[in-house]
Write a protein that holds these residues in place. Sequence first.
Motif, PDB file in Angstrom:
ATOM      1  N   VAL A 111      -7.066 -16.308   5.614  1.00  0.00           N
ATOM      2  CA  VAL A 111      -8.536 -16.728   5.380  1.00  0.00           C
ATOM      3  C   VAL A 111      -8.968 -16.716   3.836  1.00  0.00           C
ATOM      4  CG1 VAL A 111     -10.791 -15.577   5.941  1.00  0.00           C
ATOM      5  CG2 VAL A 111      -8.845 -15.375   7.571  1.00  0.00           C
ATOM      6  N   TRP A 112      -9.584 -17.765   3.332  1.00  0.00           N
ATOM      7  CA  TRP A 112     -10.085 -17.778   1.924  1.00  0.00           C
ATOM      8  C   TRP A 112     -11.242 -17.103   1.708  1.00  0.00           C
ATOM      9  CZ3 TRP A 112      -8.116 -20.305  -2.145  1.00  0.00           C
ATOM     10  CH2 TRP A 112      -6.830 -21.118  -1.895  1.00  0.00           C
ATOM     11  N   LEU A 113     -11.007 -16.546   0.564  1.00  0.00           N
ATOM     12  CA  LEU A 113     -12.254 -15.697   0.080  1.00  0.00           C
ATOM     13  C   LEU A 113     -12.482 -16.445  -1.335  1.00  0.00           C
ATOM     14  CD1 LEU A 113     -11.128 -11.846   0.595  1.00  0.00           C
ATOM     15  CD2 LEU A 113     -12.676 -13.321   1.967  1.00  0.00           C
ATOM     16  N   MET A 114     -13.778 -16.955  -1.453  1.00  0.00           N
ATOM     17  CA  MET A 114     -14.155 -18.053  -2.274  1.00  0.00           C
ATOM     18  C   MET A 114     -14.644 -17.101  -3.630  1.00  0.00           C
ATOM     19  SD  MET A 114     -12.647 -20.579  -1.166  1.00  0.00           S
ATOM     20  CE  MET A 114     -12.952 -21.703  -2.714  1.00  0.00           C
ATOM     21  N   SER A 115     -15.264 -16.169  -3.289  1.00  0.00           N
ATOM     22  CA  SER A 115     -16.105 -15.528  -4.439  1.00  0.00           C
ATOM     23  C   SER A 115     -15.905 -14.082  -4.337  1.00  0.00           C
ATOM     24  CB  SER A 115     -17.565 -16.105  -4.444  1.00  0.00           C
ATOM     25  OG  SER A 115     -18.120 -15.719  -3.229  1.00  0.00           O
ATOM     26  N   SER A 116     -16.183 -13.446  -5.534  1.00  0.00           N
ATOM     27  CA  SER A 116     -16.208 -12.088  -5.589  1.00  0.00           C
ATOM     28  C   SER A 116     -17.520 -11.329  -4.763  1.00  0.00           C
ATOM     29  CB  SER A 116     -15.915 -11.523  -7.082  1.00  0.00           C
ATOM     30  OG  SER A 116     -15.061 -12.131  -7.596  1.00  0.00           O
ATOM     31  N   GLY A 117     -17.041 -10.093  -4.524  1.00  0.00           N
ATOM     32  CA  GLY A 117     -18.255  -9.439  -3.864  1.00  0.00           C
ATOM     33  C   GLY A 117     -18.086  -8.562  -2.725  1.00  0.00           C
ATOM     34  N   SER A 118     -18.984  -7.619  -2.179  1.00  0.00           N
ATOM     35  CA  SER A 118     -18.809  -6.991  -0.940  1.00  0.00           C
ATOM     36  C   SER A 118     -18.788  -8.018   0.126  1.00  0.00           C
ATOM     37  CB  SER A 118     -19.827  -6.171  -0.759  1.00  0.00           C
ATOM     38  OG  SER A 118     -19.712  -5.425   0.545  1.00  0.00           O
ATOM     39  N   SER A 119     -17.559  -8.067   1.042  1.00  0.00           N
ATOM     40  CA  SER A 119     -17.254  -8.986   2.187  1.00  0.00           C
ATOM     41  C   SER A 119     -16.745  -8.318   3.199  1.00  0.00           C
ATOM     42  CB  SER A 119     -16.542 -10.259   1.611  1.00  0.00           C
ATOM     43  OG  SER A 119     -15.255  -9.626   1.354  1.00  0.00           O
ATOM     44  N   SER A 120     -16.793  -9.177   4.189  1.00  0.00           N
ATOM     45  CA  SER A 120     -15.883  -8.506   5.566  1.00  0.00           C
ATOM     46  C   SER A 120     -15.106  -9.790   5.980  1.00  0.00           C
ATOM     47  CB  SER A 120     -16.861  -8.152   6.488  1.00  0.00           C
ATOM     48  OG  SER A 120     -17.667  -9.112   6.852  1.00  0.00           O
ATOM     49  N   VAL A 121     -14.312  -9.472   7.021  1.00  0.00           N
ATOM     50  CA  VAL A 121     -13.594 -10.446   7.853  1.00  0.00           C
ATOM     51  C   VAL A 121     -14.043 -10.117   9.206  1.00  0.00           C
ATOM     52  CG1 VAL A 121     -11.354 -11.348   8.536  1.00  0.00           C
ATOM     53  CG2 VAL A 121     -11.699 -10.848   6.123  1.00  0.00           C
ATOM     54  N   GLU A 122     -14.562 -10.838   9.857  1.00  0.00           N
ATOM     55  CA  GLU A 122     -14.969 -10.908  11.313  1.00  0.00           C
ATOM     56  C   GLU A 122     -14.011 -11.518  12.205  1.00  0.00           C
ATOM     57  OE1 GLU A 122     -19.189 -11.697  13.515  1.00  0.00           O
ATOM     58  OE2 GLU A 122     -17.843 -13.664  13.337  1.00  0.00           O
ATOM     59  N   ILE A 123     -13.414 -10.593  13.185  1.00  0.00           N
ATOM     60  CA  ILE A 123     -12.362 -10.979  14.081  1.00  0.00           C
ATOM     61  C   ILE A 123     -13.132 -11.327  15.426  1.00  0.00           C
ATOM     62  CG2 ILE A 123     -10.130 -10.494  15.134  1.00  0.00           C
ATOM     63  CD1 ILE A 123      -9.902 -10.688  12.178  1.00  0.00           C
ATOM     64  N   SER A 124     -13.094 -12.463  15.934  1.00  0.00           N
ATOM     65  CA  SER A 124     -13.412 -12.949  17.145  1.00  0.00           C
ATOM     66  C   SER A 124     -12.382 -12.950  18.429  1.00  0.00           C
ATOM     67  CB  SER A 124     -14.191 -14.423  17.013  1.00  0.00           C
ATOM     68  OG  SER A 124     -13.089 -15.059  16.855  1.00  0.00           O
ATOM     69  N   ILE A 125     -12.749 -12.192  19.436  1.00  0.00           N
ATOM     70  CA  ILE A 125     -11.665 -12.071  20.527  1.00  0.00           C
ATOM     71  C   ILE A 125     -12.126 -12.901  21.687  1.00  0.00           C
ATOM     72  CG2 ILE A 125      -9.908 -10.427  21.518  1.00  0.00           C
ATOM     73  CD1 ILE A 125     -11.271  -8.237  19.510  1.00  0.00           C
ATOM     74  N   ASP A 126     -11.362 -13.635  22.257  1.00  0.00           N
ATOM     75  CA  ASP A 126     -11.686 -14.210  23.494  1.00  0.00           C
ATOM     76  C   ASP A 126     -10.420 -14.080  24.483  1.00  0.00           C
ATOM     77  OD1 ASP A 126     -13.042 -15.643  25.499  1.00  0.00           O
ATOM     78  OD2 ASP A 126     -12.998 -17.527  24.585  1.00  0.00           O
ATOM     79  N   GLY A 127     -10.829 -13.719  25.772  1.00  0.00           N
ATOM     80  CA  GLY A 127      -9.359 -13.911  26.662  1.00  0.00           C
ATOM     81  C   GLY A 127     -10.538 -13.409  28.209  1.00  0.00           C
ATOM     82  N   PRO A 128      -9.356 -12.946  29.124  1.00  0.00           N
ATOM     83  CA  PRO A 128      -9.731 -12.491  30.518  1.00  0.00           C
ATOM     84  C   PRO A 128     -10.840 -11.294  30.449  1.00  0.00           C
ATOM     85  CG  PRO A 128      -7.359 -13.239  30.495  1.00  0.00           C
ATOM     86  CD  PRO A 128      -7.877 -13.217  29.194  1.00  0.00           C
ATOM     87  N   ASP A 129     -10.486 -10.611  29.322  1.00  0.00           N
ATOM     88  CA  ASP A 129     -11.229  -9.253  29.385  1.00  0.00           C
ATOM     89  C   ASP A 129     -12.412  -9.352  28.713  1.00  0.00           C
ATOM     90  OD1 ASP A 129      -9.379  -7.792  30.559  1.00  0.00           O
ATOM     91  OD2 ASP A 129      -8.267  -7.480  29.195  1.00  0.00           O
ATOM     92  N   GLY A 130     -13.097 -10.658  28.272  1.00  0.00           N
ATOM     93  CA  GLY A 130     -14.385 -10.742  27.675  1.00  0.00           C
ATOM     94  C   GLY A 130     -14.300 -11.226  26.177  1.00  0.00           C
TER      95      GLY A 130
END
Length: 565
Positions: A111-130
């Motif tokens: 995952v590209w981080l293009m600039s400095s600062g406070s950030s996060s990585v959001e993980i999206s999950i999809d499957g039979p369990d929602g």
Amino acid sequence: MKRNQRQQKSRSGWIIQLYTIFLLVCLTITANAHVGSSGVIVQKKAGKYQLLIQVNPPDVVPGTAKVTVFVEQGRVSSLGARPIYFNSGDKGAPTHDVLVPVGTNQYEADVWLMSSGSSSVEISIDGPDGKQQVVVPVAAVATALREMPAGTGWGLAAMGLLLIVMLITIIGASNADGVVVPGQSAVAGLRRRRVTGMGVGLVVVALMLTGWRSWWNSTAEAYRTEQLYRALPINASVRVADAQRQLTIQVDTTGFANDWQKRRNLSYVLPDHGKLMHLFLIRTPNLDAFAHLHPNRRDTLHYDAALPALPGGKYLLYADVVYRNGFAETLTDTVDVPSLKISAEAAAAVKPSDPDDSWLVTEPMGVKAASVNVPHLDNDMVVCGKPGASTKLEDGSSIVWMDKKSQVLEAGKLYNLKFAVADAQGKAAPLEPYLGMGGHAAILRSDGTVYIHLHPVGTYSMAAEGSLVGRISDTARTFQYPDAVKFRDSIDTYIAKLKTLPEAEKNKLLMAGIPAMNHTMKTNNMVEFPYAFPRAGHYRIWVQVKRNGRVLTGVFDTQVNEPLL
């Protein structure tokens, strides 16, 4: 004339081909220049899913963060990851990159981080369990300068010199393609025009290279002074008053006015586990004295704490703080603690600044006969009262390192460090929450160059997670900070209220903001910490649990080697 045009076209084709090779080489260098670090490790439940997530951010920005997800529970069809910065929020974030399976229930993506600062990585999950989302706080900061390999530099220099020679030659040849001056021979006229053109081309190219070098130097200096991360400087000192040693931490604001890298929103410090600052003191070089303190904020720039009954000496100081934008930072210093000659009764009467402060004096890391003052491991797997696979606690119980894979661990490998507590009879001893969690741990490399404050849910700050999750839910593109004085006063009021609450009520309030884990046990006597040792070396681990209203600290040593290829 036609012959000259054909020569010019041929030379132009060569230049285009060489320039293409030059770009490919540069792109290859860029792609391979970024290396990972220990990064952030998160173990979390989301709906029916339980995930173990590791994010290794780049040490230069822009750069790619390597995201690895282990699916421990739940049926997953697809996983995605995207960076979300605190300043831009959800509206300014890109779309998700797809994580690809690389093993059984293991997925990875860059995952590209293009600039400095406070950030996060959001993980999206999809499957039979929602469908679910998990937010992992990540500090996108540049921490390294990269040198170009010498061989690559010489190769590029040779190609650049060739391009310059060919460009000057083309300019000279183009200038010669014209009408010969009357009265001059054709050969002499062409030669003179060619030489004149090459001279003019040389001057133009020299000016271009001078401008390019000036731009390159200014860009490199801007990266070094503006983008390269530098921790907030602090000055720690200890004074003695009324037979009590008082530790003071003062934030060094020198250069705040003209150096934005040093500036921090000091009025916007958030409590993490109910504390504005988690401070660890470890005596060097033997790592035989340890304290986990929680200084009080006297004003925006000063924090104070009463020192417990620690022996005198030089101490390494690590102070963890979290800001309103989710940026978590460890402030470091060394401090000389004077010895204090008082009676045992007076020492016992010393009250800590915070009821959750804890400390321990234990045996130093051993010394080999042929290696004076070089910390090393004891070879015994179980040595009562000494760091090993099992150590005695102050209340007579024991804490045991469970499921240790081997005596020597590997750097970069993800481990689940499990510790269990047994009473004096060897039976499972139930634990109480400590600051709203099952336990805490601090890990330090013997030379002090690696430090981490661990929790059962990972290496990240829960306060940072809460701040970033709240920002993502905000629909505004830019964040408006509240009034600094009111914000600071409200936080101080909250901290003061926490100190007055009964232990059970305080832990209930703290645990409400901490994700629960599925560590099913018949008796709640075990605590687990996911961690990957970033470098080879000798490490000391302090594991802290709570029983019968008392914080207990166990000490373990381990050796970490580089992985075998």
